[in-house]
Each structure stands twice: as structure tokens, then as C-alpha cells.
Design an enzyme around this catalytic site. Structure first.
Site, PDB file in Angstrom:
ATOM      1  N   ARG A 121      30.179  26.813  71.220  1.00 46.13           N
ATOM      2  CA  ARG A 121      31.706  26.387  70.711  1.00 46.13           C
ATOM      3  C   ARG A 121      31.756  25.533  69.621  1.00 46.13           C
ATOM      4  NH1 ARG A 121      31.392  25.173  76.331  1.00 46.13           N
ATOM      5  NH2 ARG A 121      32.288  26.690  77.533  1.00 46.13           N
ATOM      6  N   LYS A 142      39.136  29.409  56.816  1.00 47.16           N
ATOM      7  CA  LYS A 142      39.307  30.505  57.488  1.00 47.16           C
ATOM      8  C   LYS A 142      38.216  31.354  57.529  1.00 47.16           C
ATOM      9  CE  LYS A 142      44.127  31.449  56.429  1.00 47.16           C
ATOM     10  NZ  LYS A 142      45.046  32.463  55.854  1.00 47.16           N
ATOM     11  N   GLU A 184      41.961  36.190  41.989  1.00 50.00           N
ATOM     12  CA  GLU A 184      42.532  34.943  42.615  1.00 50.00           C
ATOM     13  C   GLU A 184      42.573  33.681  41.768  1.00 50.00           C
ATOM     14  OE1 GLU A 184      43.257  35.419  45.688  1.00 50.00           O
ATOM     15  OE2 GLU A 184      42.335  36.951  46.697  1.00 50.00           O
ATOM     16  N   LYS A 225      43.230  25.335  45.314  1.00 49.14           N
ATOM     17  CA  LYS A 225      43.145  25.723  46.731  1.00 49.14           C
ATOM     18  C   LYS A 225      43.381  24.560  47.836  1.00 49.14           C
ATOM     19  CE  LYS A 225      41.861  28.673  50.338  1.00 49.14           C
ATOM     20  NZ  LYS A 225      41.190  30.050  50.776  1.00 49.14           N
ATOM     21  N   GLU A 235      48.279  26.789  57.990  1.00 44.53           N
ATOM     22  CA  GLU A 235      49.232  27.571  57.477  1.00 44.53           C
ATOM     23  C   GLU A 235      50.735  27.794  58.296  1.00 44.53           C
ATOM     24  OE1 GLU A 235      47.427  31.350  57.028  1.00 44.53           O
ATOM     25  OE2 GLU A 235      48.702  32.213  55.473  1.00 44.53           O
ATOM     26  N   ARG A 239      50.695  26.426  52.680  1.00 44.29           N
ATOM     27  CA  ARG A 239      49.646  27.584  52.519  1.00 44.29           C
ATOM     28  C   ARG A 239      49.974  28.989  52.391  1.00 44.29           C
ATOM     29  NH1 ARG A 239      43.766  26.694  55.582  1.00 44.29           N
ATOM     30  NH2 ARG A 239      43.029  28.702  54.472  1.00 44.29           N
ATOM     31  N   ASN A 243      49.359  33.339  49.247  1.00 45.96           N
ATOM     32  CA  ASN A 243      49.754  34.693  49.522  1.00 45.96           C
ATOM     33  C   ASN A 243      50.381  35.417  48.357  1.00 45.96           C
ATOM     34  OD1 ASN A 243      49.001  36.055  51.853  1.00 45.96           O
ATOM     35  ND2 ASN A 243      50.777  36.694  52.452  1.00 45.96           N
ATOM     36  N   HIS A 246      49.802  39.080  47.760  1.00 47.56           N
ATOM     37  CA  HIS A 246      49.085  39.427  48.736  1.00 47.56           C
ATOM     38  C   HIS A 246      49.888  40.423  49.681  1.00 47.56           C
ATOM     39  CE1 HIS A 246      46.025  36.709  47.553  1.00 47.56           C
ATOM     40  NE2 HIS A 246      45.193  37.228  48.405  1.00 47.56           N
ATOM     41  N   HIS A 250      47.629  43.480  50.218  1.00 50.87           N
ATOM     42  CA  HIS A 250      47.012  43.909  51.530  1.00 50.87           C
ATOM     43  C   HIS A 250      47.525  45.289  51.803  1.00 50.87           C
ATOM     44  CE1 HIS A 250      46.460  39.582  52.623  1.00 50.87           C
ATOM     45  NE2 HIS A 250      45.095  39.878  52.102  1.00 50.87           N
ATOM     46  N   HIS A 263      39.630  43.834  46.462  1.00 47.93           N
ATOM     47  CA  HIS A 263      40.528  43.114  46.560  1.00 47.93           C
ATOM     48  C   HIS A 263      41.316  42.292  45.618  1.00 47.93           C
ATOM     49  CE1 HIS A 263      42.720  39.975  49.410  1.00 47.93           C
ATOM     50  NE2 HIS A 263      42.333  39.130  48.519  1.00 47.93           N
TER      51      HIS A 263
HETATM   52  N1  LIG Z   1      38.391  33.253  54.250  1.00 46.78           N
HETATM   53  C1  LIG Z   1      39.211  33.167  53.444  1.00 46.78           C
HETATM   54  O1  LIG Z   1      39.862  32.427  53.131  1.00 46.78           O
HETATM   55  C2  LIG Z   1      39.159  34.529  52.534  1.00 46.78           C
HETATM   56  C3  LIG Z   1      39.780  34.281  51.493  1.00 46.78           C
HETATM   57  C4  LIG Z   1      39.662  35.401  50.315  1.00 46.78           C
HETATM   58  C5  LIG Z   1      38.864  36.655  50.975  1.00 46.78           C
HETATM   59  N2  LIG Z   1      38.068  36.536  52.072  1.00 46.78           N
HETATM   60  C6  LIG Z   1      37.045  37.674  52.467  1.00 46.78           C
HETATM   61  O2  LIG Z   1      36.422  37.875  51.290  1.00 46.78           O
HETATM   62  C7  LIG Z   1      35.677  39.060  51.426  1.00 46.78           C
HETATM   63  C8  LIG Z   1      35.408  39.469  50.041  1.00 46.78           C
HETATM   64  O3  LIG Z   1      34.657  38.552  49.318  1.00 46.78           O
HETATM   65  P1  LIG Z   1      33.730  39.037  47.994  1.00 46.78           P
HETATM   66  O4  LIG Z   1      34.664  39.716  47.180  1.00 46.78           O
HETATM   67  O5  LIG Z   1      33.012  37.815  47.593  1.00 46.78           O
HETATM   68  O6  LIG Z   1      32.967  40.279  48.597  1.00 46.78           O
HETATM   69  P2  LIG Z   1      31.301  40.349  48.989  1.00 46.78           P
HETATM   70  O7  LIG Z   1      31.034  39.227  49.785  1.00 46.78           O
HETATM   71  O8  LIG Z   1      31.232  41.571  49.591  1.00 46.78           O
HETATM   72  O9  LIG Z   1      30.571  40.553  47.580  1.00 46.78           O
HETATM   73  C9  LIG Z   1      30.771  41.510  46.864  1.00 46.78           C
HETATM   74  C10 LIG Z   1      29.689  42.391  46.288  1.00 46.78           C
HETATM   75  O10 LIG Z   1      28.759  41.582  45.425  1.00 46.78           O
HETATM   76  C11 LIG Z   1      27.475  41.268  45.760  1.00 46.78           C
HETATM   77  N3  LIG Z   1      26.880  39.885  45.413  1.00 46.78           N
HETATM   78  C12 LIG Z   1      27.386  38.965  45.942  1.00 46.78           C
HETATM   79  N4  LIG Z   1      26.885  37.898  45.023  1.00 46.78           N
HETATM   80  C13 LIG Z   1      26.349  38.454  44.112  1.00 46.78           C
HETATM   81  C14 LIG Z   1      25.590  37.785  43.097  1.00 46.78           C
HETATM   82  N5  LIG Z   1      25.695  36.624  42.650  1.00 46.78           N
HETATM   83  N6  LIG Z   1      24.779  39.004  42.100  1.00 46.78           N
HETATM   84  C15 LIG Z   1      25.151  40.174  42.342  1.00 46.78           C
HETATM   85  N7  LIG Z   1      25.649  40.650  43.489  1.00 46.78           N
HETATM   86  C16 LIG Z   1      26.169  39.837  44.195  1.00 46.78           C
HETATM   87  C17 LIG Z   1      27.613  41.679  47.195  1.00 46.78           C
HETATM   88  O11 LIG Z   1      26.484  41.988  47.889  1.00 46.78           O
HETATM   89  C18 LIG Z   1      28.614  42.728  47.426  1.00 46.78           C
HETATM   90  O12 LIG Z   1      28.112  44.035  47.280  1.00 46.78           O
HETATM   91  C19 LIG Z   1      36.705  40.017  52.189  1.00 46.78           C
HETATM   92  O13 LIG Z   1      36.160  40.274  53.375  1.00 46.78           O
HETATM   93  C20 LIG Z   1      37.818  39.104  52.314  1.00 46.78           C
HETATM   94  O14 LIG Z   1      38.470  39.134  53.670  1.00 46.78           O
HETATM   95  C21 LIG Z   1      38.117  35.472  52.884  1.00 46.78           C
HETATM   96 ZN   LIG Z   2      42.966  37.029  48.420  1.00 46.93          ZN
END
Ligand SMILES: NC(=O)c1ccc[n+]([C@@H]2O[C@H](COP(=O)([O-])OP(=O)(O)OC[C@H]3O[C@@H](n4cnc5c(N)ncnc54)[C@H](O)[C@@H]3O)[C@@H](O)[C@H]2O)c1
Ligand SMILES: [Zn+2]
Length: 362
Positions: A121, A142, A184, A225, A235, A239, A243, A246, A250, A263
Site C-alpha cells: 500500500r 505522478k 520540456e 514545475k 491537477e 497543473r 500540458n 501536449h 500526445h 515525446h
Molecule cells: N511522471 C511524469 O510526470 C512524467 C512527465 C513526463 C514524462 N513522463 C514519462 O517519462 C517517460 C519518458 O522518459 P525519458 O524520456 O527519460 O525516457 P527513458 O527513461 O526511456 O530514457 C530514454 C533513453 O535513454 C537511456 N538513458 C537514460 N539515461 C541515460 C544516460 N544518462 N546515458 C545514456 N543513456 C541513458 C534509456 O535507457 C532510454 O533508452 C515516458 O514514459 C513518459 O510517460 C512522466
Molecule cells: Zn511531457
């Protein structure tokens, strides 16, 4: 090292930012005063190759730690991977006073955070972001996994106990991922800080970004942020400003197929469209052509692929989590740093989209 304190209605937690601070992770974690009976370190295979062993060795001197690396990429945010991690947690005998560490980008952060939010939990977790995009995802609480029918549909709000952001890790990030995260950062500047946007506009190429600029971007991006999330954790109101770019972003991501466009590239397209609508509807006095050509210079796409139909994008927008009763909510600007939420019918958006696409995205 710089630090920031994130204040939300449910929790207050520190964000540590600096080059090389992962080497002091043991001290930073100790300073949090968490029970930490055991640690489950969750990472992905790419990040593990570079930083996993080093962090494991450092932490093992103080706590019982188990490291698990999931495959790198969006597909790891699945129910199967979630179950595998729960099994690892149970077999390693994590308890209510244990802590999960998320070492990686947004994928690892969202997945490990969701495991932490549900295991017994809800237990503590700490984010160790390694991508630029994670300045956004690691803060705000999130957490989610994907359902085959849609992204982030299964999730929770669960704030981390701390964020340890070693900006040196960004040195190994591929350019494509750097560009994705920068979108971003640009978004945060657009919605909140004109001076910061002018700083960013001086960047001429992704590979020319200095370490000093990176530290500054991460610090300012997280500050913006956090200012928004602290006023609206769940949200209910502002918040939604996050977006910006987005709504179309999206839709493009889903329509191209996840993984076909990053993204950030999709959000950059969405921001260009939002600026177009802002100009038409709110007379936003921005030099849109200058922004568009700057984004193109950095390698972002300037227009939606020709074989993607406007109807398909509208239908994706109508299915968005944020759409209510067929009314599509758009985040617009009346000037930089001044956000207006605007509701449109599908017909109205279709008209704007067609007009923008006829302009060739400009
Ligand atoms: N929770 C939230 O508020 C929120 C906000 C925006 C995005 N997201 C989520 O984030 C995700 C995308 O995150 P991301 O863009 O970081 O992608 P990711 O975590 O997939 O990382 C991108 C790529 O870079 C590689 N990588 C990571 N760090 C590295 C480093 N230091 N050196 C070399 N390679 C590295 C990873 O292995 C991966 O292949 C999506 O799933 C999205 O939904 C969440
Ligand atoms: Zn985003």
C-alpha cells in the site's frame, strides 16, 4: 550542489542538483532520515551499464541492496514488468520501512514509482534521474504504467522522498534524448519565465549545450514545475498549464506509434501549434516564425507528417484523459509566461489544424 525544496499539500521533499553528486548518494540518502531497512535499486539496462554497479557498490556499504535492471525503453512500463518488480520486492523481503530507488529516465521513474506506490500500500522511493526529460517526470509525484490501450492509464499520485539529480549523467545521453528533454525545458520557460526563454533562444545546437547551461536548465525547469505542482498537486487547476504543447503532442505520439517519435519532438510540434492558435485567438504577440526556425535549427520537426490525417489527430484528442464531454482543452499563451486555458469543439480545432498545416507548420 544546489538544492530545492518541493512543497506539496501532502509532502515536502528536497531535490539535490549537481555534477557528480551520485558519488555522495550514500550521504545524501542518510541525510533524509528515512528508516530504509532495505533498498531495491531499479534501473534500466542502458543506465545500468554506465551507473548501476557504481551506485550499488556505494550503497551496499551501508544498506542491504538488491539491484534490478529492466529492459530500456517505453515497453518496460508494462503490467508484466510491474509484477516482476513486485515479485523481486517480495522475494528480497522489502518491508513497509524499505525504500525503492529509481535510477534512470522517466520510464524507470514512472515504473519504480508506481511499484513503490502500491507495494504494501505504498513505501518510500527516491528518484535518481539520468535524462534531461526526467527533470519533468521526477518531480510532481505522478507515477504510472501503460495499458495496451493507452499510455499512463494505470497510475497513482505518490511523491518521492527526495530527488538526487546528478547532471554529469546527462553527458552520456544520446542527442535525440537530450533534444526530447529540452522540449520540456522550453515548455517550462514558455509558461512561466520569459527571461529564461530568451536564455534558451541563444542555444544554437544541442551539442553546444554546456554543463553550466544544463545545470541551470534542470534547476529552473524543476523550480517552475514545483511552483505549479505545489499549488495544485492533483491537477484540479493550474497543473493543467504543464500540458502546454501536449494536447496535439500526445495525439501525434499516439498516431505515429509510440517510439516512432520522441515525446519531446511531439511536444515541440504541439507547442508550435499552440502558439499558432494563441496568435489567432489571443493575439499573442510572439515572433512565431523566429521560434519555429529556432526549433527547426535544433532538430525538432516543424510539421506533422503529411500522411497523418487531421481527422485521426482530432479523434486522438477526443480520447485524451483531459478531454471532457467532447470539449478539447487547450493551453494557450497571451504572452510568454501568461497562460490561458481555452476550450474548443472538435470542429474548431479541426479548422485551426487545417489552417496551420496549410501554412506548412509556420
Ligand atoms: N511522471 C511524469 O510526470 C512524467 C512527465 C513526463 C514524462 N513522463 C514519462 O517519462 C517517460 C519518458 O522518459 P525519458 O524520456 O527519460 O525516457 P527513458 O527513461 O526511456 O530514457 C530514454 C533513453 O535513454 C537511456 N538513458 C537514460 N539515461 C541515460 C544516460 N544518462 N546515458 C545514456 N543513456 C541513458 C534509456 O535507457 C532510454 O533508452 C515516458 O514514459 C513518459 O510517460 C512522466
Ligand atoms: Zn511531457
Amino acid at each position: 550542489m544546489k538544492s530545492l525544496q518541493i512543497e506539496t499539500a501532502s509532502l515536502s521533499y528536497p531535490v539535490f542538483i549537481g555534477g557528480g553528486i551520485r558519488k555522495n548518494a550514500d550521504e545524501l540518502l542518510s541525510s533524509l532520515d528515512l528508516p530504509m531497512t532495505k533498498l531495491l535499486l531499479i534501473t534500466d539496462e542502458e543506465v545500468d551499464k554506465r551507473y548501476g554497479e557504481e551506485l550499488l557498490n556505494l550503497l551496499e556499504s551501508k544498506w542491504p541492496v538488491k539491484k534490478v535492471a529492466v529492459p530500456s525503453g517505453e515497453q518496460a512500463k508494462s503490467i508484466d514488468m510491474f509484477m516482476k518488480l513486485q515479485t523481486e520486492a517480495i522475494e528480497f523481503h522489502l518491508d513497509r520501512s524499505s525504500c525503492i530507488l529509481a535510477l534512470g529516465g522517466g520510464v524507470v521513474g514512472d515504473l519504480a514509482g508506481f511499484v513503490a506506490s502500491t507495494f504494501m500500500r505504498g513505501i518510500d522511493y527516491v528518484q535518481f534521474p539520468t535524462t534531461l526529460l526526467a527533470h519533468d517526470s521526477a518531480v510532481g509525484g505522478k507515477v504510472a504504467i501503460n495499458h495496451p490501450l493507452g499510455k499512463n492509464l494505470i497510475g497513482a499520485f505518490h511523491q518521492p522522498k527526495a530527488v538526487v539529480y546528478d547532471t554529469e549523467c546527462l553527458g552520456t545521453l544520446p542527442e535525440k534524448e537530450m533534444r526530447s528533454g529540452l522540449a520540456e525545458v522550453i515548455k517550462h520557460a514558455f509558461i512561466h519565465d520569459e527571461a529564461f526563454l530568451h536564455e534558451l533562444l541563444k542555444i544554437k545546437s544541442i551539442d553546444a549545450i554546456t554543463n553550466e547551461q544544463l545545470n541551470d536548465m534542470v534547476y529552473k525547469g524543476i523550480s517552475i514545475k514545483s511552483a505549479i505542482v505545489s499549488q495544485d498537486e492533483r491537477e484540479a487547476g493550474i497543473r493543467a498549464y504543464l500540458n502546454f504543447g501536449h494536447t496535439l503532442g500526445h495525439a501525434v505520439e499516439a498516431e505515429y506509434g509510440y517510439g516512432k517519435i520522441t515525446h519531446g519532438d511531439a511536444v515541440a510540434l504541439g507547442m508550435q501549434f499552440a502558439l499558432f492558435v494563441s496568435e489567432k485567438v489571443l493575439n499573442c504577440p510572439l515572433d512565431r516564425r523566429q521560434i519555429t526556425s529556432w526549433l527547426k535549427q535544433l532538430g525538432y520537426p516543424g510539421e506533422v507528417k503529411l500522411d497523418t490525417s487531421t481527422e485521426a489527430l482530432i479523434s486522438r484528442m477526443l480520447n485524451d484523459k483531459k478531454t471532457r464531454g467532447g470539449i478539447i482543452q487547450f493551453v494557450l499563451l497571451d504572452r510568454i509566461g501568461s497562460v490561458r486555458l481555452h476550450s474548443f469543439t472538435a470542429k474548431e480545432i479541426e479548422r485551426w489544424l487545417n489552417m496551420w498545416r496549410l501554412e506548412g507548420g509556420e
